[in-house]
Design a protein around this motif. Structure first.
Motif, PDB file in Angstrom:
ATOM      1  N   ARG A  88     -71.186 -68.817   1.333  1.00  0.00           N
ATOM      2  CA  ARG A  88     -71.118 -70.451   1.492  1.00  0.00           C
ATOM      3  C   ARG A  88     -73.030 -70.462   1.927  1.00  0.00           C
ATOM      4  N   HIS A 143     -76.369 -71.119  -0.110  1.00  0.00           N
ATOM      5  CA  HIS A 143     -76.833 -73.127  -0.079  1.00  0.00           C
ATOM      6  C   HIS A 143     -78.544 -72.637   0.769  1.00  0.00           C
ATOM      7  N   LYS A 146     -80.414 -71.563  -2.347  1.00  0.00           N
ATOM      8  CA  LYS A 146     -80.037 -72.251  -3.118  1.00  0.00           C
ATOM      9  C   LYS A 146     -81.712 -73.740  -3.189  1.00  0.00           C
ATOM     10  N   LYS A 182     -75.870 -71.479  -7.290  1.00  0.00           N
ATOM     11  CA  LYS A 182     -74.734 -72.793  -7.056  1.00  0.00           C
ATOM     12  C   LYS A 182     -73.128 -72.469  -6.844  1.00  0.00           C
ATOM     13  N   GLU A 201     -72.536 -70.544  -4.065  1.00  0.00           N
ATOM     14  CA  GLU A 201     -72.259 -71.154  -2.905  1.00  0.00           C
ATOM     15  C   GLU A 201     -71.252 -71.989  -3.886  1.00  0.00           C
ATOM     16  N   GLN A 209     -67.281 -72.508  -1.442  1.00  0.00           N
ATOM     17  CA  GLN A 209     -66.459 -73.291  -0.848  1.00  0.00           C
ATOM     18  C   GLN A 209     -65.559 -73.523  -1.424  1.00  0.00           C
TER      19      GLN A 209
END
Length: 121
Positions: A58, A62, A65, A81, A84, A88
Motif C-alpha cells: 500500500r 501510494h 501513484k 490506485k 493501493e 488498503q
C-alpha cells in the motif's frame, strides 16, 4: 509542441495536459525528476509483494501513484490506485495479482519518459 514525442500506438503520458501544467520547456526537467524519484521504487514494491507485506504494498503503491500523477501517466497511476486500494481494503491476494498489471503500465510510462529525454536531451 516542439519536442519530439516517441512514436507509440498508445502514449502513456498525457503530454498536452503536462505541457499545459508545467510548460513546454520544463517537461524534460519534470521527467528527469520522475526518473530520479522512481529509482528502485518498483523493486521495493515487488519485494513487498513477494514478502506478502500488505502495508508495504500500500505504501509503495501510494508513493509511486503520486509520482505517476505528476507526469500525467494516467493509466499507470490508475493501476497504482487499484493496487493501493486493494491493499488498503486488506485484500492481499488481489493486490499481489495486480502487481504485474501495474508493472506493465509503470514500465511503459518509464520507457516513454526515458525515450523522450533521449530524444530531447
Amino acid at each position: 509542441m516542439d519536442k519530439t514525442v516517441p512514436e507509440l500506438e498508445f502514449i502513456p503520458v498525457d503530454m498536452d495536459d503536462l505541457i499545459e501544467e508545467v510548460g513546454d520547456d520544463l517537461v524534460a526537467v519534470v521527467f528527469e525528476a520522475f526518473l530520479e524519484d522512481m529509482e528502485g521504487k518498483l523493486e521495493l514494491l515487488q519485494a513487498e509483494a513477494t514478502a506478502r507485506n500488505i502495508e508495504g504494498i500500500r505504501k509503495h503503491a501510494h508513493r509511486i501513484k503520486g509520482c505517476l500523477i505528476s507526469i500525467r501517466a494516467n493509466k499507470a497511476a490508475q493501476k497504482a490506485k487499484e493496487l493501493e486500494d486493494s491493499a488498503q481494503d486488506g485484500n492481499l491476494d488481489e493486490a499481489i495479482r495486480l502487481v504485474p498489471e501495474f508493472e506493465r503500465e509503470f514500465l511503459s510510462a518509464k520507457s516513454f519518459v526515458q525515450n523522450f529525454i533521449l530524444n530531447n536531451g
